[in-house]
Design a protein around this motif. Structure first.
Motif, PDB file in Angstrom:
ATOM      1  N   PHE A  38       0.845  -1.211   0.000  1.00 18.76           N
ATOM      2  CA  PHE A  38       0.000   0.000   0.000  1.00 18.76           C
ATOM      3  C   PHE A  38       0.869   1.246   0.000  1.00 18.76           C
ATOM      4  O   PHE A  38       1.877   1.322   0.710  1.00 18.76           O
ATOM      5  CB  PHE A  38      -0.905   0.004   1.230  1.00 18.76           C
ATOM      6  CG  PHE A  38      -1.618   1.313   1.434  1.00 18.76           C
ATOM      7  CD1 PHE A  38      -2.693   1.665   0.641  1.00 18.76           C
ATOM      8  CD2 PHE A  38      -1.211   2.188   2.433  1.00 18.76           C
ATOM      9  CE1 PHE A  38      -3.350   2.877   0.824  1.00 18.76           C
ATOM     10  CE2 PHE A  38      -1.860   3.395   2.627  1.00 18.76           C
ATOM     11  CZ  PHE A  38      -2.937   3.747   1.825  1.00 18.76           C
ATOM     12  N   TYR A  39       0.451   2.220  -0.796  1.00 20.56           N
ATOM     13  CA  TYR A  39       1.174   3.499  -0.878  1.00 20.56           C
ATOM     14  C   TYR A  39       0.170   4.598  -1.201  1.00 20.56           C
ATOM     15  O   TYR A  39      -0.649   4.456  -2.120  1.00 20.56           O
ATOM     16  CB  TYR A  39       2.228   3.418  -1.976  1.00 20.56           C
ATOM     17  CG  TYR A  39       2.938   4.725  -2.294  1.00 20.56           C
ATOM     18  CD1 TYR A  39       4.078   5.112  -1.595  1.00 20.56           C
ATOM     19  CD2 TYR A  39       2.473   5.556  -3.316  1.00 20.56           C
ATOM     20  CE1 TYR A  39       4.734   6.296  -1.909  1.00 20.56           C
ATOM     21  CE2 TYR A  39       3.129   6.740  -3.630  1.00 20.56           C
ATOM     22  CZ  TYR A  39       4.256   7.104  -2.921  1.00 20.56           C
ATOM     23  OH  TYR A  39       4.901   8.274  -3.229  1.00 20.56           O
ATOM     24  N   ALA A  40       0.208   5.656  -0.424  1.00 22.82           N
ATOM     25  CA  ALA A  40      -0.604   6.836  -0.711  1.00 22.82           C
ATOM     26  C   ALA A  40       0.263   8.065  -0.519  1.00 22.82           C
ATOM     27  O   ALA A  40       1.031   8.155   0.445  1.00 22.82           O
ATOM     28  CB  ALA A  40      -1.828   6.898   0.194  1.00 22.82           C
ATOM     29  N   ALA A  41       0.161   9.020  -1.430  1.00 25.61           N
ATOM     30  CA  ALA A  41       1.024  10.194  -1.383  1.00 25.61           C
ATOM     31  C   ALA A  41       0.261  11.433  -1.827  1.00 25.61           C
ATOM     32  O   ALA A  41      -0.632  11.362  -2.671  1.00 25.61           O
ATOM     33  CB  ALA A  41       2.252   9.997  -2.268  1.00 25.61           C
ATOM     34  N   ALA A  42       0.647  12.555  -1.245  1.00 29.22           N
ATOM     35  CA  ALA A  42       0.159  13.854  -1.694  1.00 29.22           C
ATOM     36  C   ALA A  42       1.366  14.678  -2.111  1.00 29.22           C
ATOM     37  O   ALA A  42       2.383  14.702  -1.404  1.00 29.22           O
ATOM     38  CB  ALA A  42      -0.602  14.565  -0.587  1.00 29.22           C
ATOM     39  N   PRO A  43       1.303  15.356  -3.252  1.00 30.65           N
ATOM     40  CA  PRO A  43       2.458  16.134  -3.712  1.00 30.65           C
ATOM     41  C   PRO A  43       2.648  17.397  -2.884  1.00 30.65           C
ATOM     42  O   PRO A  43       1.684  18.036  -2.450  1.00 30.65           O
ATOM     43  CB  PRO A  43       2.094  16.475  -5.159  1.00 30.65           C
ATOM     44  CG  PRO A  43       0.593  16.474  -5.176  1.00 30.65           C
ATOM     45  CD  PRO A  43       0.173  15.413  -4.198  1.00 30.65           C
ATOM     46  N   ILE A  44       3.906  17.749  -2.665  1.00 36.05           N
ATOM     47  CA  ILE A  44       4.267  19.014  -2.013  1.00 36.05           C
ATOM     48  C   ILE A  44       4.384  20.048  -3.123  1.00 36.05           C
ATOM     49  O   ILE A  44       5.300  19.988  -3.945  1.00 36.05           O
ATOM     50  CB  ILE A  44       5.595  18.876  -1.248  1.00 36.05           C
ATOM     51  CG1 ILE A  44       5.483  17.801  -0.174  1.00 36.05           C
ATOM     52  CG2 ILE A  44       6.014  20.211  -0.646  1.00 36.05           C
ATOM     53  CD1 ILE A  44       6.820  17.359   0.389  1.00 36.05           C
ATOM     54  N   ILE A  45       3.445  20.990  -3.160  1.00 33.72           N
ATOM     55  CA  ILE A  45       3.341  21.924  -4.279  1.00 33.72           C
ATOM     56  C   ILE A  45       3.651  23.341  -3.801  1.00 33.72           C
ATOM     57  O   ILE A  45       3.077  23.818  -2.822  1.00 33.72           O
ATOM     58  CB  ILE A  45       1.931  21.875  -4.908  1.00 33.72           C
ATOM     59  CG1 ILE A  45       1.596  20.440  -5.331  1.00 33.72           C
ATOM     60  CG2 ILE A  45       1.852  22.812  -6.102  1.00 33.72           C
ATOM     61  CD1 ILE A  45       0.193  20.266  -5.883  1.00 33.72           C
ATOM     62  N   THR A  46       4.548  24.011  -4.493  1.00 28.13           N
ATOM     63  CA  THR A  46       4.915  25.372  -4.131  1.00 28.13           C
ATOM     64  C   THR A  46       3.833  26.353  -4.549  1.00 28.13           C
ATOM     65  O   THR A  46       2.917  26.013  -5.320  1.00 28.13           O
ATOM     66  CB  THR A  46       6.233  25.782  -4.817  1.00 28.13           C
ATOM     67  OG1 THR A  46       6.016  25.842  -6.246  1.00 28.13           O
ATOM     68  CG2 THR A  46       7.332  24.776  -4.520  1.00 28.13           C
ATOM     69  N   GLY A  47       3.953  27.580  -4.059  1.00 27.59           N
ATOM     70  CA  GLY A  47       2.977  28.599  -4.397  1.00 27.59           C
ATOM     71  C   GLY A  47       2.906  28.895  -5.878  1.00 27.59           C
ATOM     72  O   GLY A  47       1.856  29.308  -6.389  1.00 27.59           O
ATOM     73  N   ASP A  48       4.020  28.667  -6.602  1.00 28.30           N
ATOM     74  CA  ASP A  48       4.007  28.906  -8.042  1.00 28.30           C
ATOM     75  C   ASP A  48       3.796  27.624  -8.838  1.00 28.30           C
ATOM     76  O   ASP A  48       4.066  27.572 -10.040  1.00 28.30           O
ATOM     77  CB  ASP A  48       5.289  29.620  -8.494  1.00 28.30           C
ATOM     78  CG  ASP A  48       6.554  28.897  -8.059  1.00 28.30           C
ATOM     79  OD1 ASP A  48       6.449  27.894  -7.325  1.00 28.30           O
ATOM     80  OD2 ASP A  48       7.657  29.348  -8.432  1.00 28.30           O
TER      81      ASP A  48
END
Length: 283
Positions: A117-127
């Motif tokens: 099992f793997y779940a991830a959320a991307p780390i997204i910059t303000g731009d």
């Protein structure tokens, strides 16, 4: 359930994405505990034994924090896990890596770890650039809820905010270095730095903390704390904006810190020697 969304960049080696990764100066930085709580919370929300905060470089996935997996600081960028999740707009889920075509050949699935099992959320910059992921891992297949995915996305947002705090401190120090030999502009630069720190620290005081600044040197400082600062060795202290500015400029490698760190004895001792303060210890 398999969740995935079309990427806005073609691969993790996209030059603009990599440029954004390197501008934060986080790769291979000494661990300071800033993201450990994020990993622990993620593991707790999903009930998984492993959670990590990763930054995806051109040829490696570097761990900025790792819960439940010792002795590992980075892995490869084989597609299917972080190197794929970092390209997404929203959460990325692999319910069972042993049957998911995206991960069948991944070394973490086929190898000793036995990832399922793997779940991830991307780390997204303000731009809009994607730096890495906040992810959870288990050895057993799992299903997820919308609430869990929303929490994972929120944790990735917290990491992005912390990286912005760190970057602001680095930029302020560099600006100060450039003004070292120029009389006059220092006051303007200091005021700008103070404003940046105050703005970025507005939501930083969300836990227990002392009522007044801990960085008074020649005399106690009775100003209310607004931010916590730390050096790469993990020494830290609560400070008012003025003393936070002073320590960031003086020590240069100091940055906005995780609230669980304690200390900053090295800075205090050094500054007290420089000012001739005989006390030698913080109050």
């Amino acid at each position: 359930m398999i969740v995935g969304y079309p990427a806005r960049v073609l691969t993790h080696t996209d030059p603009e994405r990599l440029s954004a990764v390197h501008r934060y100066h986080i790769l291979d930085a000494p661990t300071d505990g800033s993201f450990d709580n994020v990993a622990r919370v993620a593991a707790g929300v999903f009930g998984t034994p492993i959670a990590t905060v990763t930054i995806v470089d051109v040829d490696r996935v570097w761990f900025a924090a790792c819960h439940g997996l010792s002795g590992v600081t980075e892995i490869g960028t084989e597609p299917g896990l972080c190197a794929s999740a970092v390209l997404q707009d929203e959460a990325y889920v692999v319910n069972d890596g042993a049957v998911d075509p995206r991960t069948l050949d991944h070394p973490l699935v086929r190898g000793e770890l036995g990832l399922r099992f793997y779940a991830a959320a991307p780390i997204i910059t303000g731009d809009g650039h994607r730096l890495g992921t906040v992810n959870v891992i288990d050895h057993e297949p799992r299903e997820v809820t919308d609430t869990q995915l929303a929490t994972l996305t929120a944790l990735a947002g917290i990491v992005a905010d912390q990286l912005e705090l760190r970057l602001a401190a680095i930029q302020a120090v560099r600006a100060e270095r450039g003004l070292d030999q120029i009389p006059g502009p220092r006051a303007t630069a200091s005021a700008k730095l103070a404003g940046q720190l105050r703005h970025l620290a507005a939501n930083h005081l969300d836990g227990e903390h002392p009522p007044v600044c801990e960085l008074g040197l020649s005399s106690p400082c009775d100003k209310p704390v607004e931010v916590k600062v730390a050096d790469p060795w993990g020494d830290s202290a609560w400070a008012c904006i003025q003393h936070a500015e002073d320590v960031i400029i003086t020590e240069r490698s100091t940055f906005i810190a995780d609230q669980n760190l304690s200390g900053l004895a090295r800075y205090l001792q050094s500054a007290q020697r420089n000012t001739g303060d005989p006390a030698g210890t913080p109050r």
